[in-house]
Scaffold this motif. Structure first.
Motif, PDB file in Angstrom:
ATOM      1  N   LEU A  21       0.806  -1.234  -0.105  1.00 19.20           N
ATOM      2  CA  LEU A  21      -0.025   0.021   0.049  1.00 19.20           C
ATOM      3  C   LEU A  21       0.669   1.316   0.045  1.00 19.20           C
ATOM      4  O   LEU A  21       0.461   2.175  -0.766  1.00 19.20           O
TER       5      LEU A  21
ATOM      6  N   GLN B 264       2.000   2.538  -3.405  1.00 16.52           N
ATOM      7  CA  GLN B 264       0.790   2.939  -4.281  1.00 16.52           C
ATOM      8  C   GLN B 264       0.451   4.525  -3.642  1.00 16.52           C
ATOM      9  O   GLN B 264       0.179   5.312  -4.394  1.00 16.52           O
ATOM     10  N   ALA B 265       0.469   4.472  -2.320  1.00 17.67           N
ATOM     11  CA  ALA B 265       0.175   5.715  -1.600  1.00 17.67           C
ATOM     12  C   ALA B 265       1.149   6.999  -1.878  1.00 17.67           C
ATOM     13  O   ALA B 265       0.578   8.155  -2.127  1.00 17.67           O
TER      14      ALA B 265
ATOM     15  N   SER C 220       0.159   8.092  -5.303  1.00 11.45           N
ATOM     16  CA  SER C 220      -0.878   8.977  -4.991  1.00 11.45           C
ATOM     17  C   SER C 220      -0.712  10.270  -4.864  1.00 11.45           C
ATOM     18  O   SER C 220      -1.157  11.228  -5.208  1.00 11.45           O
TER      19      SER C 220
ATOM     20  N   TRP D  94     -10.118  -4.696  -2.778  1.00 13.59           N
ATOM     21  CA  TRP D  94      -9.876  -3.389  -2.616  1.00 13.59           C
ATOM     22  C   TRP D  94      -8.431  -2.856  -1.870  1.00 13.59           C
ATOM     23  O   TRP D  94      -8.538  -2.668  -0.738  1.00 13.59           O
ATOM     24  N   GLN D  95      -7.433  -2.716  -2.630  1.00 13.77           N
ATOM     25  CA  GLN D  95      -6.094  -2.792  -2.095  1.00 13.77           C
ATOM     26  C   GLN D  95      -5.635  -1.250  -1.988  1.00 13.77           C
ATOM     27  O   GLN D  95      -4.841  -0.839  -2.589  1.00 13.77           O
ATOM     28  N   THR D  96      -6.515  -0.438  -1.094  1.00 19.25           N
ATOM     29  CA  THR D  96      -6.240   0.740  -0.810  1.00 19.25           C
ATOM     30  C   THR D  96      -6.216   0.904   0.711  1.00 19.25           C
ATOM     31  O   THR D  96      -6.618   0.093   1.430  1.00 19.25           O
ATOM     32  N   TRP D  97      -5.732   2.373   1.308  1.00 23.11           N
ATOM     33  CA  TRP D  97      -5.733   2.548   2.674  1.00 23.11           C
ATOM     34  C   TRP D  97      -7.233   2.553   3.111  1.00 23.11           C
ATOM     35  O   TRP D  97      -7.699   1.984   4.382  1.00 23.11           O
TER      36      TRP D  97
END
Length: 430
Positions: A264, A267-268, A271, A335-338
């Motif tokens: 994560l 990815q963050a 973002s 749903w691989q998000t924070w």
């Protein structure tokens, strides 16, 4: 004609326990979980990250190896110490001596871990933690069927479950806030020992007379650890249900720190470069997810147990809570998000809260004999420890070679759903 009444330690309890007794036993239970989960959530993973460079092992492999060997110790220790407590005729009772010595030994073992200088001392320290704290845990859980009547066990199991998650959150918080690995271990050690004192100092344990203890026989003692599923099918199906759901949960928790750090966080960061908001530091992220999970669990664990007592049913609660946990685990895959991780942690807590209290009550309802409560619960508790052995062996190749975290959490969801479905095979409990 006169009849001899069985000793109180070997009878089915009829008198309800008070709030003080439940609170003190719950605190002791929570203290033991602090000693386990401060290391499991933060400290062992951090040590593995420090020791892995130059060792020839990745941090994931080192963590899997250390926790797996410790879980093997736990597999053996819990039923053995449960059986020994069944046979203890101390003037302080059957369970209290093991709670005291187990907690003290666990605290000393955590201090040994604080001074670990490499993977071997780390493994030794963790094995000693598992050995000693399982002695205390076996005695704490056996105190429930010793003292609590059947239709109060869901409620008491709920409070023990609440203490368990508070222990997980508290251990994670202590490990995070202490300011270092060594200080984290010291904080967990102090809390583990102090937390059992109110129960052992205030409440007298039931005693077993020498005349009521069976003669010692090595063959009989060892043979007693085999509970035939053919002779006790309900116990067998209940054990398998607990094992599969705990295996699913262990797969979720084992690599949580690495999931945040390696999956994560990159990815963050991408973002954030595009104007989004990054996730917290991975250590802090584990604490946040554990706290979210703990809050929702606390909202259902006691309510679920009390509700189960009032309706006199266990199986529907286990079935639907297990299914809900499987849904939450699948969310981590899809749903691989924070935000996805936060939602999954919340839903998982709701399901695990109900499961924790009601499954514990169900297990005590299917115990075969009063004389062997500690040993039989120890065998049942193998379903808690064995997943810690199986999870690393299953998770490491999936994460490394077979699709990563997406596949890992999908497999965990399927395993948990299968476990929930098997509760329907139990016939002696509604």
């Amino acid at each position: 004609m006169t009849t001899t009444r069985p000793p109180a330690a070997l009878t089915e309890p009829a008198e309800r326990v008070g709030r003080g007794w439940t609170a003190a036993l719950s605190l002791a239970n929570g203290a033991i979980w602090v000693g386990w989960f401060g290391p499991l959530q933060i400290l062992l993973a951090s040590q593995a990250g420090d020791f892995a460079p130059g060792s020839g092992m990745s941090k994931e492999t080192m963590l899997a190896w250390v926790t797996g060997v410790g879980a093997v110790v736990s597999l053996i220790a819990n039923p053995v110490f449960g059986a020994l407590s069944d046979r203890t005729t101390s003037r302080w009772g059957r369970r209290t001596p093991w709670i005291v010595t187990g907690a003290a030994g666990g605290a000393l073992s955590l201090l040994l871990l604080a001074g670990a200088s490499g993977v071997w001392t780390m493994a030794l320290g963790w094995c000693l933690v598992q050995l000693t704290l399982n002695a205390a845990f076996a005695a704490v859980t056996a105190a429930v069927p010793d003292r609590v009547p059947r239709l109060q066990r869901g409620a008491v199991g709920g409070w023990l479950g609440a203490a368990q998650i508070l222990g997980v959150v508290g251990g994670t918080g202590l490990a995070t806030a202490a300011g270092g690995i060594g200080a984290g271990y010291v904080a967990c050690a102090v809390f583990t020992l102090a937390g059992v004192l109110p129960y052992v100092l205030r409440y007298e344990d039931l005693r077993l007379a020498d005349a009521d203890r069976p003669p010692w026989d090595w063959r009989g003692f060892l043979a007693g650890f085999w509970l035939s599923p053919r002779r006790h099918p309900d116990l067998g199906w209940a054990w398998l249900t607990r094992f599969l759901i705990n295996l699913s949960n262990s797969l979720v928790l084992l690599y949580l720190l690495y999931y945040l750090r390696d999956r994560l966080l990159p990815q963050a960061l991408d973002s954030a470069r595009a104007g989004g908001t990054p996730i917290p530091d991975p250590d802090e992220g584990v604490l946040i997810l554990t706290a979210v999970n703990g809050l929702t669990l606390l909202g259902t664990v006691v309510v679920g147990g009390v509700w189960s007592d009032r309706v006199g049913r266990r199986k529907p609660f286990v079935l639907w809570s297990g299914a809900l946990m499987a849904v939450a685990t699948a969310l981590l895959s899809a749903w691989q998000t924070w935000p996805g991780a936060i939602v999954a942690a919340a839903v998982l807590g709701i399901g695990f809260g109900v499961f924790t209290s009601v499954d514990f009550a169900l297990m005590t309802d299917v115990l075969p004999k009063a004389l062997d409560r500690g040993k039989d619960l120890g065998i049942i508790n193998v379903a808690n420890a064995l997943p810690q052995v199986a999870a690393p062996a299953l998770a490491a190749p999936i994460v490394t070679y077979l699709g990563g975290y997406r596949v890992l959490y999908l497999v965990a969801a399927v395993i948990g759903l299968a476990g929930a479905g098997l509760v329907g095979r139990i016939r002696g409990v509604e």
